[in-house]
Design an enzyme around this catalytic site. Structure first.
Site, PDB file in Angstrom:
ATOM      1  N   GLU A 131       0.826  -1.222   0.000  1.00  0.00           N
ATOM      2  CA  GLU A 131       0.000   0.000   0.000  1.00  0.00           C
ATOM      3  C   GLU A 131       0.857   1.268   0.000  1.00  0.00           C
ATOM      4  OE1 GLU A 131      -3.439   0.117   2.477  1.00  0.00           O
ATOM      5  OE2 GLU A 131      -3.900  -1.986   2.109  1.00  0.00           O
ATOM      6  N   TYR A 154      -3.144   4.897   7.193  1.00  0.00           N
ATOM      7  CA  TYR A 154      -2.395   3.657   7.473  1.00  0.00           C
ATOM      8  C   TYR A 154      -1.165   3.559   6.573  1.00  0.00           C
ATOM      9  CZ  TYR A 154      -1.000  -1.196   6.706  1.00  0.00           C
ATOM     10  OH  TYR A 154      -0.254  -2.331   6.525  1.00  0.00           O
ATOM     11  N   ASN A 253     -12.984  -7.628  -5.496  1.00  0.00           N
ATOM     12  CA  ASN A 253     -13.567  -7.969  -4.187  1.00  0.00           C
ATOM     13  C   ASN A 253     -14.848  -8.783  -4.316  1.00  0.00           C
ATOM     14  OD1 ASN A 253     -11.526  -6.593  -2.875  1.00  0.00           O
ATOM     15  ND2 ASN A 253     -12.695  -4.686  -2.713  1.00  0.00           N
TER      16      ASN A 253
HETATM   17  P1  NAD Z   1      -2.401  -7.451  13.087  1.00  0.00           P
HETATM   18  O1  NAD Z   1      -3.195  -6.199  13.289  1.00  0.00           O
HETATM   19  O2  NAD Z   1      -3.129  -8.757  13.010  1.00  0.00           O
HETATM   20  O3  NAD Z   1      -1.320  -7.594  14.246  1.00  0.00           O
HETATM   21  C1  NAD Z   1      -0.576  -6.513  14.727  1.00  0.00           C
HETATM   22  C2  NAD Z   1       0.105  -6.940  16.013  1.00  0.00           C
HETATM   23  O4  NAD Z   1       0.907  -5.832  16.467  1.00  0.00           O
HETATM   24  C3  NAD Z   1      -0.876  -7.269  17.146  1.00  0.00           C
HETATM   25  O5  NAD Z   1      -0.484  -8.445  17.795  1.00  0.00           O
HETATM   26  C4  NAD Z   1      -0.768  -6.075  18.076  1.00  0.00           C
HETATM   27  O6  NAD Z   1      -1.033  -6.392  19.435  1.00  0.00           O
HETATM   28  C5  NAD Z   1       0.677  -5.650  17.856  1.00  0.00           C
HETATM   29  N1  NAD Z   1       0.894  -4.233  18.184  1.00  0.00           N
HETATM   30  C6  NAD Z   1       0.164  -3.160  17.772  1.00  0.00           C
HETATM   31  N2  NAD Z   1       0.650  -2.025  18.303  1.00  0.00           N
HETATM   32  C7  NAD Z   1       1.736  -2.384  19.048  1.00  0.00           C
HETATM   33  C8  NAD Z   1       2.674  -1.652  19.839  1.00  0.00           C
HETATM   34  N3  NAD Z   1       2.589  -0.311  19.969  1.00  0.00           N
HETATM   35  N4  NAD Z   1       3.672  -2.338  20.429  1.00  0.00           N
HETATM   36  C9  NAD Z   1       3.762  -3.669  20.309  1.00  0.00           C
HETATM   37  N5  NAD Z   1       2.888  -4.422  19.619  1.00  0.00           N
HETATM   38  C10 NAD Z   1       1.894  -3.783  18.980  1.00  0.00           C
HETATM   39  O7  NAD Z   1      -1.544  -7.194  11.791  1.00  0.00           O
HETATM   40  P2  NAD Z   1      -1.113  -8.187  10.603  1.00  0.00           P
HETATM   41  O8  NAD Z   1      -2.171  -8.192   9.583  1.00  0.00           O
HETATM   42  O9  NAD Z   1      -0.609  -9.453  11.176  1.00  0.00           O
HETATM   43  O10 NAD Z   1       0.115  -7.346   9.992  1.00  0.00           O
HETATM   44  C11 NAD Z   1       1.419  -7.472  10.547  1.00  0.00           C
HETATM   45  C12 NAD Z   1       2.380  -6.568   9.798  1.00  0.00           C
HETATM   46  O11 NAD Z   1       2.393  -6.926   8.419  1.00  0.00           O
HETATM   47  C13 NAD Z   1       2.013  -5.085   9.848  1.00  0.00           C
HETATM   48  O12 NAD Z   1       3.194  -4.356   9.968  1.00  0.00           O
HETATM   49  C14 NAD Z   1       1.336  -4.824   8.503  1.00  0.00           C
HETATM   50  O13 NAD Z   1       1.529  -3.484   8.104  1.00  0.00           O
HETATM   51  C15 NAD Z   1       2.107  -5.784   7.618  1.00  0.00           C
HETATM   52  N6  NAD Z   1       1.372  -6.275   6.447  1.00  0.00           N
HETATM   53  C16 NAD Z   1       0.138  -6.832   6.580  1.00  0.00           C
HETATM   54  C17 NAD Z   1      -0.521  -7.344   5.467  1.00  0.00           C
HETATM   55  C18 NAD Z   1      -1.889  -7.977   5.571  1.00  0.00           C
HETATM   56  O14 NAD Z   1      -2.488  -8.285   4.553  1.00  0.00           O
HETATM   57  N7  NAD Z   1      -2.426  -8.224   6.756  1.00  0.00           N
HETATM   58  C19 NAD Z   1       0.101  -7.269   4.206  1.00  0.00           C
HETATM   59  C20 NAD Z   1       1.369  -6.669   4.101  1.00  0.00           C
HETATM   60  C21 NAD Z   1       2.002  -6.191   5.232  1.00  0.00           C
HETATM   61  O1  DAU Z   2      -2.156  -4.757   0.620  1.00  0.00           O
HETATM   62  C1  DAU Z   2      -1.692  -5.069   1.894  1.00  0.00           C
HETATM   63  C2  DAU Z   2      -2.650  -4.549   2.934  1.00  0.00           C
HETATM   64  O2  DAU Z   2      -3.809  -5.378   2.865  1.00  0.00           O
HETATM   65  C3  DAU Z   2      -2.077  -4.532   4.345  1.00  0.00           C
HETATM   66  O3  DAU Z   2      -1.019  -3.626   4.399  1.00  0.00           O
HETATM   67  C4  DAU Z   2      -3.150  -4.150   5.368  1.00  0.00           C
HETATM   68  O4  DAU Z   2      -2.615  -4.276   6.691  1.00  0.00           O
HETATM   69  C5  DAU Z   2      -4.320  -5.096   5.214  1.00  0.00           C
HETATM   70  O5  DAU Z   2      -5.357  -4.720   6.099  1.00  0.00           O
HETATM   71  C6  DAU Z   2      -4.832  -5.093   3.768  1.00  0.00           C
HETATM   72  O6  DAU Z   2      -5.432  -3.803   3.440  1.00  0.00           O
HETATM   73  P1  DAU Z   2      -6.791  -3.688   2.598  1.00  0.00           P
HETATM   74  O7  DAU Z   2      -7.417  -2.403   2.898  1.00  0.00           O
HETATM   75  O8  DAU Z   2      -6.565  -4.037   1.166  1.00  0.00           O
HETATM   76  O9  DAU Z   2      -7.592  -4.934   3.278  1.00  0.00           O
HETATM   77  P2  DAU Z   2      -9.111  -5.091   3.755  1.00  0.00           P
HETATM   78  O10 DAU Z   2      -9.285  -6.530   4.112  1.00  0.00           O
HETATM   79  O11 DAU Z   2      -9.496  -4.070   4.761  1.00  0.00           O
HETATM   80  O12 DAU Z   2      -9.934  -4.791   2.425  1.00  0.00           O
HETATM   81  C7  DAU Z   2      -9.729  -5.565   1.241  1.00  0.00           C
HETATM   82  C8  DAU Z   2     -10.643  -4.989   0.161  1.00  0.00           C
HETATM   83  O13 DAU Z   2     -12.005  -5.250   0.537  1.00  0.00           O
HETATM   84  C9  DAU Z   2     -10.540  -3.493   0.018  1.00  0.00           C
HETATM   85  O14 DAU Z   2     -10.700  -3.144  -1.356  1.00  0.00           O
HETATM   86  C10 DAU Z   2     -11.716  -2.950   0.816  1.00  0.00           C
HETATM   87  C11 DAU Z   2     -12.765  -4.039   0.660  1.00  0.00           C
HETATM   88  N1  DAU Z   2     -13.688  -4.202   1.814  1.00  0.00           N
HETATM   89  C12 DAU Z   2     -13.156  -4.335   3.051  1.00  0.00           C
HETATM   90  C13 DAU Z   2     -13.963  -4.465   4.164  1.00  0.00           C
HETATM   91  C14 DAU Z   2     -13.384  -4.595   5.558  1.00  0.00           C
HETATM   92  C15 DAU Z   2     -15.063  -4.219   1.608  1.00  0.00           C
HETATM   93  O15 DAU Z   2     -15.548  -4.130   0.467  1.00  0.00           O
HETATM   94  N2  DAU Z   2     -15.860  -4.350   2.715  1.00  0.00           N
HETATM   95  C16 DAU Z   2     -15.384  -4.446   3.981  1.00  0.00           C
HETATM   96  O16 DAU Z   2     -16.193  -4.528   4.938  1.00  0.00           O
END
Ligand code: NAD
Ligand code: DAU
Length: 340
Positions: A131, A154, A253
């Site tokens: 992102e 974010y 989506n």
């Molecule tokens: P998540 O929200 O499930 O988990 C985040 C974790 O960080 C939680 O366990 C929370 O307690 C901890 N945390 C938050 N604030 C904190 C603080 N101040 N100190 C210590 N711990 C803290 O997130 P996720 O989806 O597992 O994502 C993990 C990482 O990967 C993030 O950095 C996110 O940006 C990155 N990322 C996520 C995705 C995705 O699709 N979920 C994709 C690419 C990158």
């Molecule tokens: O691309 C990586 C990112 O993917 C990570 O960095 C973020 O931590 C992770 O949350 C995710 O971000 P998105 O915003 O893409 O994920 P999310 O699951 O929130 O949404 C996926 C798509 O679905 C997005 O286009 C928004 C849409 N959406 C999401 C929600 C929660 C809906 O249409 N309805 C919903 O209720």
């Protein structure tokens, strides 16, 4: 055998990564996590008795707490490697209020860099997101050279953290790598994100809120594949380098939502088109050729199979997501979607 400190190890990707480290390496793992709403030690309950695993509750934005976690080994020796997941991760929450995002993602990352540098950490892997590149049109993919153009609070806070890591490498020779991954799915994902939210709502007979026209595109990767890529970068990546990680599985989506309904045997009348996310990025897609060529990593799961496995996991772990969806989560849901 080195010690690896994992921040955010109680969250979705972090807990899957801690499990991978314990299963597939000999390293000791220190899980540093503040246990925000998104952190859940239940995700790792079966690992608590593992002698190579320890947990320290700490907030990465508080230096004294991070210092204590770095000294938590019985002999007080510092970890040799750090993998940094801890972050506020949900775009919609950052639209409602960005303050925690700046505190954790920007300030917290700098605190972590400072302590890791002072302790002489040998490898630091900063886990970031696609992102930071902003939004794509109908064609093209993000490469590591794509300019950074974050669009949400974010992604702006994650970009800030990427730049701090980059600057620490450039200025101080800090041995850091950055990865930028596309959308993860799989076990233990908090049910505020698209896939687990749609599965849980469908199972409870609630509406499935699709933002805008439902035609935004994400590139989906199974969390286990992301974790395997991170391990490859941690062990073989080059300091100062950025590696994109993607699933090569672009979907609109609405396709994802309809496929989930089909897998659950539910009808499309549950779909409800709702107001679009402000500033909603249209399309993400990763060019993963660098990590494939340099480190030999490619995703192992296709989306159809991974999604089927994920739906089965949520069916088998109803207690987990029902507990997670109680309490404070209900307040957030009301604020975000305007209904219970
Ligand atoms: P998540 O929200 O499930 O988990 C985040 C974790 O960080 C939680 O366990 C929370 O307690 C901890 N945390 C938050 N604030 C904190 C603080 N101040 N100190 C210590 N711990 C803290 O997130 P996720 O989806 O597992 O994502 C993990 C990482 O990967 C993030 O950095 C996110 O940006 C990155 N990322 C996520 C995705 C995705 O699709 N979920 C994709 C690419 C990158
Ligand atoms: O691309 C990586 C990112 O993917 C990570 O960095 C973020 O931590 C992770 O949350 C995710 O971000 P998105 O915003 O893409 O994920 P999310 O699951 O929130 O949404 C996926 C798509 O679905 C997005 O286009 C928004 C849409 N959406 C999401 C929600 C929660 C809906 O249409 N309805 C919903 O209720």
């Amino acid at each position: 055998m080195s010690k690896i400190l994992v921040t955010g190890g109680a969250g979705f990707i972090g807990s899957n990564f801690v499990r991978l480290l314990l299963d597939e390496t000999d390293h000791e793992v220190i899980n540093l996590d503040a246990l925000t709403y998104a952190g859940n030690l239940e995700n790792l309950a079966d690992l608590e008795s593992n002698p190579r695993y320890s947990f320290v509750r700490a907030d990465i934005s508080l230096r004294s707490e991070v210092e204590a976690a770095f000294s938590s080994a019985p002999d007080k020796s510092s970890p040799e490697m750090v993998v940094h997941f801890a972050a506020e991760s949900h775009v919609d929450r950052s639209v409602l209020d960005a303050s925690a995002f700046v505190n954790t993602n920007v300030l917290g990352t700098q605190v972590l860099i400072d302590v890791a540098r002072a302790r002489g950490v040998e490898r630091f892997l900063h886990v970031s997101t696609d992102e930071v590149y902003g939004s794509l049109g109908a064609t093209g993919k993000f490469t590591e050279q794509t300019p950074l153009q974050p669009n949400s609070p974010y992604s702006a806070s994650k970009t800030g953290s990427d730049l701090l890591v980059r600057a620490a490498h450039h200025t101080h020779g800090f041995p850091a790598m950055i990865t930028r991954c596309s959308n993860n799915y799989g076990p233990y994902q908090f049910p505020e994100k698209l896939i687990p939210l749609m599965i849980a709502n469908a199972l409870e007979g609630q509406k499935l809120p699709v933002y805008g026209d439902g035609l935004n595109v994400r590139d989906w990767i199974y969390v286990g594949d992301h974790c395997a890529a991170l391990l490859a970068v941690l062990m073989q990546g080059k300091a100062g380098e950025v590696y994109n990680i993607g699933g090569n599985e672009e979907r609109e989506n609405i396709w994802v939502v309809k496929t989930i309904l089909e897998l659950l045997g539910k009808g499309e009348e549950l779909i409800e088109y709702v107001k679009d996310r402000p500033g909603h990025d249209r399309r993400y897609a990763i060019d993963g050729s660098k990590i494939a060529q340099e480190l030999g990593w490619k995703p192992a799961h296709d989306f159809a199979g991974g999604l089927r496995e994920t739906v089965t996991w949520y069916l088998d772990n109803k207690d987990w997501w029902q507990r997670v969806r109680s309490g404070a989560y209900r307040e957030y849901y009301k604020r975000q979607y305007g209904s219970d």
